[in-house]
Scaffold this motif. Structure first.
Motif, PDB file in Angstrom:
ATOM      1  N   PRO A   1       0.831  -1.211   0.000  1.00  0.00           N
ATOM      2  CA  PRO A   1       0.000   0.000   0.000  1.00  0.00           C
ATOM      3  C   PRO A   1       0.863   1.258   0.000  1.00  0.00           C
ATOM      4  O   PRO A   1       1.968   1.275   0.551  1.00  0.00           O
ATOM      5  CB  PRO A   1      -0.782  -0.122   1.316  1.00  0.00           C
ATOM      6  CG  PRO A   1       0.075  -0.970   2.195  1.00  0.00           C
ATOM      7  CD  PRO A   1       0.763  -1.948   1.285  1.00  0.00           C
ATOM      8  N   GLY A   2       0.363   2.302  -0.599  1.00  0.00           N
ATOM      9  CA  GLY A   2       1.090   3.568  -0.616  1.00  0.00           C
ATOM     10  C   GLY A   2       0.309   4.630  -1.352  1.00  0.00           C
ATOM     11  O   GLY A   2      -0.499   4.332  -2.233  1.00  0.00           O
ATOM     12  N   GLY A   3       0.538   5.877  -0.980  1.00  0.00           N
ATOM     13  CA  GLY A   3      -0.146   6.972  -1.646  1.00  0.00           C
ATOM     14  C   GLY A   3       0.284   8.313  -1.091  1.00  0.00           C
ATOM     15  O   GLY A   3       1.087   8.400  -0.157  1.00  0.00           O
ATOM     16  N   ARG A   4      -0.270   9.380  -1.666  1.00  0.00           N
ATOM     17  CA  ARG A   4       0.041  10.754  -1.277  1.00  0.00           C
ATOM     18  C   ARG A   4      -1.255  11.482  -0.941  1.00  0.00           C
ATOM     19  O   ARG A   4      -2.219  11.435  -1.715  1.00  0.00           O
ATOM     20  CB  ARG A   4       0.756  11.488  -2.416  1.00  0.00           C
ATOM     21  CG  ARG A   4       2.063  10.824  -2.842  1.00  0.00           C
ATOM     22  CD  ARG A   4       2.636  11.463  -4.114  1.00  0.00           C
ATOM     23  NE  ARG A   4       3.787  10.702  -4.586  1.00  0.00           N
ATOM     24  CZ  ARG A   4       5.048  10.950  -4.229  1.00  0.00           C
ATOM     25  NH1 ARG A   4       5.312  11.956  -3.422  1.00  0.00           N
ATOM     26  NH2 ARG A   4       6.029  10.204  -4.687  1.00  0.00           N
ATOM     27  N   LEU A   5      -1.258  12.155   0.206  1.00  0.00           N
ATOM     28  CA  LEU A   5      -2.416  12.931   0.618  1.00  0.00           C
ATOM     29  C   LEU A   5      -2.047  14.407   0.589  1.00  0.00           C
ATOM     30  O   LEU A   5      -1.257  14.868   1.414  1.00  0.00           O
ATOM     31  CB  LEU A   5      -2.851  12.538   2.033  1.00  0.00           C
ATOM     32  CG  LEU A   5      -3.986  13.371   2.645  1.00  0.00           C
ATOM     33  CD1 LEU A   5      -5.256  13.232   1.826  1.00  0.00           C
ATOM     34  CD2 LEU A   5      -4.231  12.966   4.087  1.00  0.00           C
ATOM     35  N   PRO A   6      -2.579  15.181  -0.375  1.00  0.00           N
ATOM     36  CA  PRO A   6      -2.273  16.622  -0.432  1.00  0.00           C
ATOM     37  C   PRO A   6      -2.878  17.354   0.773  1.00  0.00           C
ATOM     38  O   PRO A   6      -4.090  17.318   0.982  1.00  0.00           O
ATOM     39  CB  PRO A   6      -2.920  17.072  -1.743  1.00  0.00           C
ATOM     40  CG  PRO A   6      -3.177  15.811  -2.525  1.00  0.00           C
ATOM     41  CD  PRO A   6      -3.420  14.752  -1.502  1.00  0.00           C
ATOM     42  N   VAL A   7      -2.043  18.003   1.555  1.00  0.00           N
ATOM     43  CA  VAL A   7      -2.497  18.627   2.795  1.00  0.00           C
ATOM     44  C   VAL A   7      -3.393  19.835   2.532  1.00  0.00           C
ATOM     45  O   VAL A   7      -4.445  19.989   3.167  1.00  0.00           O
ATOM     46  CB  VAL A   7      -1.289  19.037   3.658  1.00  0.00           C
ATOM     47  CG1 VAL A   7      -1.743  19.837   4.872  1.00  0.00           C
ATOM     48  CG2 VAL A   7      -0.520  17.806   4.103  1.00  0.00           C
ATOM     49  N   GLY A   8      -2.992  20.698   1.594  1.00  0.00           N
ATOM     50  CA  GLY A   8      -3.756  21.912   1.328  1.00  0.00           C
ATOM     51  C   GLY A   8      -5.207  21.642   0.977  1.00  0.00           C
ATOM     52  O   GLY A   8      -6.131  22.165   1.635  1.00  0.00           O
ATOM     53  N   PRO A   9      -5.471  20.835  -0.063  1.00  0.00           N
ATOM     54  CA  PRO A   9      -6.870  20.533  -0.408  1.00  0.00           C
ATOM     55  C   PRO A   9      -7.628  19.831   0.720  1.00  0.00           C
ATOM     56  O   PRO A   9      -8.819  20.075   0.914  1.00  0.00           O
ATOM     57  CB  PRO A   9      -6.729  19.618  -1.628  1.00  0.00           C
ATOM     58  CG  PRO A   9      -5.415  19.998  -2.238  1.00  0.00           C
ATOM     59  CD  PRO A   9      -4.526  20.338  -1.084  1.00  0.00           C
ATOM     60  N   ALA A  10      -6.926  18.976   1.494  1.00  0.00           N
ATOM     61  CA  ALA A  10      -7.587  18.278   2.600  1.00  0.00           C
ATOM     62  C   ALA A  10      -8.045  19.268   3.668  1.00  0.00           C
ATOM     63  O   ALA A  10      -9.161  19.161   4.198  1.00  0.00           O
ATOM     64  CB  ALA A  10      -6.656  17.235   3.202  1.00  0.00           C
ATOM     65  N   LEU A  11      -7.206  20.255   3.989  1.00  0.00           N
ATOM     66  CA  LEU A  11      -7.581  21.246   4.994  1.00  0.00           C
ATOM     67  C   LEU A  11      -8.704  22.154   4.499  1.00  0.00           C
ATOM     68  O   LEU A  11      -9.598  22.542   5.260  1.00  0.00           O
ATOM     69  CB  LEU A  11      -6.363  22.085   5.385  1.00  0.00           C
ATOM     70  CG  LEU A  11      -5.333  21.376   6.272  1.00  0.00           C
ATOM     71  CD1 LEU A  11      -4.099  22.249   6.448  1.00  0.00           C
ATOM     72  CD2 LEU A  11      -5.935  21.026   7.635  1.00  0.00           C
ATOM     73  N   THR A  12      -8.662  22.486   3.210  1.00  0.00           N
ATOM     74  CA  THR A  12      -9.748  23.299   2.640  1.00  0.00           C
ATOM     75  C   THR A  12     -11.076  22.561   2.736  1.00  0.00           C
ATOM     76  O   THR A  12     -12.106  23.134   3.140  1.00  0.00           O
ATOM     77  CB  THR A  12      -9.433  23.641   1.169  1.00  0.00           C
ATOM     78  OG1 THR A  12      -8.240  24.426   1.118  1.00  0.00           O
ATOM     79  CG2 THR A  12     -10.580  24.416   0.538  1.00  0.00           C
ATOM     80  N   ALA A  13     -11.070  21.280   2.381  1.00  0.00           N
ATOM     81  CA  ALA A  13     -12.291  20.478   2.467  1.00  0.00           C
ATOM     82  C   ALA A  13     -12.764  20.350   3.913  1.00  0.00           C
ATOM     83  O   ALA A  13     -13.965  20.421   4.196  1.00  0.00           O
ATOM     84  CB  ALA A  13     -12.046  19.100   1.861  1.00  0.00           C
ATOM     85  N   LEU A  14     -11.814  20.178   4.836  1.00  0.00           N
ATOM     86  CA  LEU A  14     -12.184  20.078   6.252  1.00  0.00           C
ATOM     87  C   LEU A  14     -12.817  21.377   6.736  1.00  0.00           C
ATOM     88  O   LEU A  14     -13.844  21.353   7.431  1.00  0.00           O
ATOM     89  CB  LEU A  14     -10.939  19.753   7.082  1.00  0.00           C
ATOM     90  CG  LEU A  14     -11.125  19.785   8.609  1.00  0.00           C
ATOM     91  CD1 LEU A  14     -12.162  18.756   9.053  1.00  0.00           C
ATOM     92  CD2 LEU A  14      -9.794  19.567   9.308  1.00  0.00           C
ATOM     93  N   ASN A  15     -12.234  22.499   6.375  1.00  0.00           N
ATOM     94  CA  ASN A  15     -12.797  23.776   6.815  1.00  0.00           C
ATOM     95  C   ASN A  15     -14.175  24.027   6.221  1.00  0.00           C
ATOM     96  O   ASN A  15     -15.060  24.603   6.882  1.00  0.00           O
ATOM     97  CB  ASN A  15     -11.839  24.919   6.477  1.00  0.00           C
ATOM     98  CG  ASN A  15     -10.802  25.135   7.569  1.00  0.00           C
ATOM     99  OD1 ASN A  15     -11.099  24.961   8.747  1.00  0.00           O
ATOM    100  ND2 ASN A  15      -9.589  25.511   7.182  1.00  0.00           N
TER     101      ASN A  15
END
Length: 566
Positions: A364-378
């Motif tokens: 398993p492996g992957g990349r989670l973009p932090v910027g878009p994730a925080l925007t979606a969370l907000n």
């Protein structure tokens, strides 16, 4: 540095000489940190090491094959502080390379101190200039408290790699990629000593203009590593294939070239040369008062970030470091004496293999973009609580929320973190999360809370947020499509080498007991004859049954309460 022609016979003679010397304590302790070196690389490449580099430890010293960081946010600053203090980030306060101020959300760099500046070149507001943010003493600080005439010097390609091990009472010198020179700061001195000016006047980094990085071994010897030029590998200024020429396509040495020096074996060569200049000019190890020299080699970390630890470039770089260490040890033997100094080697963190490489191997492996994730969370939190931008950002692996905004509207933090946790765990790449109640608790973690204790040891409320995250195995927080990183509580990020050499103090053999890097500072303090470090949470490392001057050392039990104390 001089070319080494070491042979196994000469090495054995050297070790016999060292073992015969039963000095009461070493005249010099040298702590080597290879930034970003996973233990799995040491184990995999051991057959290709020379006779007196890493093999000095593996064949004639003490090796700890089961050494794991206990904290979760496994990054350079946190690891260096743990190695030097014997405490976890929750106590020493260096929770990450940077964090967010809990009250304002402003970014804070781990060694920034706006009261001080570099002695050469421009000093940015967030530049690393002092150990102000380190909350406890290092083993070098303890030595200088008990022996004020002792010298403690830290050298590194990174400011944090020099400043944190040097502690509050030592002196730090760091490589500046803007200039290709080593400098200190006004925290330590008003101006450089003459020997530093003389070293810099030689323009040592520029010696590597158009130098060629060639593999040390035949192509077949790298068969277990990922070939050059893979699509998931990043590019340095010299590309991503060996052989490579530094400065190719550039008009003249400048900041990009000086950065490339640090992303190659030449960066570590230059750091070791400067460390030897410090040793000679400061007279380290030349009298009965012990000294400490810490040398953090930064290049392996940069290489692993750009190309991945599974790459041939990373493989060859560790072989290059091994050869450089042979030369460095030869000079220590000549300058100090083989039986008069002790060596310790570790790493500040491990490393994740590049996610795309992992997937090519069925992992398993992957990349989670932090910027878009925080925007979606907000956006999610704004819809539920009617407040914009509640999540200020990531702070050392945790999410920091706007406490003032919540208090003004009378919204409970627990409600926000529960909602945020539920939202984030729907995203690809997030395994689980823990709020403040779990992080602050001293209750033993349940069987299904494998990462909680490590998160507690990274959690220091003034510098971390209210919701700690755990990425899925093999995942990293990044929007970059290439390269790799670290920073989790998974084994690949936590397992590092701990190696000792100094037969009179440590003995010889492999120790398979599970240990942690927080045990290293108490071990070196004991070798220096110091009282136990007041703030240390680690214990002196268990030594082999045979060969140590004081005989086998029993490991002091460690309790959960001792590990989580802040």
């Amino acid at each position: 540095m001089r070319r080494i022609a070491a042979t196994a016979l000469a090495a054995l003679s050297l070790f016999a000489q060292a073992a015969a010397s039963a000095a009461e304590r070493p005249r010099l302790v040298v702590l080597l940190v290879i930034d970003g070196l996973p233990m799995r690389q040491v184990q995999a490449f051991k057959p290709q090491f020379g006779p007196d580099g890493l093999r000095r430890f593996l064949d004639h010293g003490v090796s700890y094959s089961q050494a794991f960081y206990a904290h979760a946010h496994t990054v350079t600053a946190a690891g260096h502080a743990t190695l030097a203090t014997g405490a976890h980030p929750a106590r020493h306060g260096i929770v990450g390379n940077e964090w967010l101020d809990r009250a304002t959300g402003a970014p804070v760099y781990n060694t920034e101190d706006r009261a001080h500046r570099y002695l050469e070149g421009r000093t940015a507001p967030d530049a690393g200039t002092s150990p102000k943010n380190l909350l406890v003493e290092t083993f070098g600080d303890a030595l200088r408290t008990h022996e004020p005439a002792a010298k403690v010097i830290g050298v590194s390609g990174k400011d944090r790699g020099a400043i944190l091990p040097a502690g509050h009472k030592g002196v730090a010198y760091m490589y500046r990629s803007e200039t290709g020179r080593f400098t200190s700061t006004t925290y330590y001195m008003p101006q450089h000593p003459a020997w530093v000016n003389a070293f810099n006047a030689k323009r040592n980094a520029e010696r590597f203009w158009h130098a060629e990085w060639r593999p040390l071994r035949p192509e077949a010897d790298y068969a277990g590593s990922s070939p050059d030029g893979q699509p998931w590998q990043g590019q340095a200024g010299f590309g991503n294939r060996l052989p490579a020429t530094l400065g190719a396509g550039m008009e003249a040495p400048g900041e990009r070239f000086f950065t490339d020096v640090l992303t190659s074996p030449f960066g570590d060569q230059l750091t070791l040369e400067f460390a030897l200049a410090a040793l000679r000019n400061e007279g380290l190890g030349q009298d009965d008062i012990p000294d400490v020299l810490t040398v953090s080699l930064s290049s392996h970390d940069y290489i692993n970030h750009v190309f991945g630890p599974e790459s041939r470039l990373s493989h060859d770089h560790l072989l290059q470091v091994d050869r450089l260490l042979q030369g460095f040890f030869r000079e220590l033997d000549r300058e100090v004496g083989a039986g008069r100094y002790a060596l310790a080697l570790s790493a500040d963190h491990g490393f994740l293999d590049t996610p795309e490489y992992r997937r090519s191997k069925g992992l398993p492996g992957g990349r989670l973009p932090v910027g878009p994730a925080l925007t979606a969370l907000n956006n999610h939190l704004a819809a539920e609580f009617g407040l914009p931008k509640l999540a200020r950002g990531l702070s050392a692996g945790t999410v920091l929320f706007d406490e003032a905004a919540l208090a003004a509207k009378g919204v409970a933090m627990a409600a926000v973190t529960r909602s945020a946790a539920g939202f984030l765990q729907q995203l690809d790449g997030i395994a689980t999360s823990y709020g403040e109640a779990d992080l602050a608790s001293s209750a033993a973690p349940r069987a299904d809370q494998a990462h909680l204790q490590a998160l507690r040891l990274s959690w220091y409320p003034p510098r971390t947020g209210q919701l700690a995250l755990v990425p899925l195995e093999g995942w990293m927080y990044s929007s970059r499509p290439t390269g790799s990183s670290h920073g989790s509580s998974w084994t690949y990020d936590q397992q590092v080498p701990i190696l000792l050499w100094g037969p009179a103090w440590f003995g010889q053999g492999e120790v398979k007991t599970r240990v942690q890097p927080a045990d290293l500072a108490p071990t070196l303090a004991r070798a220096l004859g110091l009282p136990p470090l007041a703030q240390a949470q680690g214990s002196p490392l268990p030594l082999p049954k045979e060969g140590a001057q004081d005989g086998p050392q029993k490991r002091r039990p460690r309790t959960p309460a001792a590990d989580t104390a802040r």
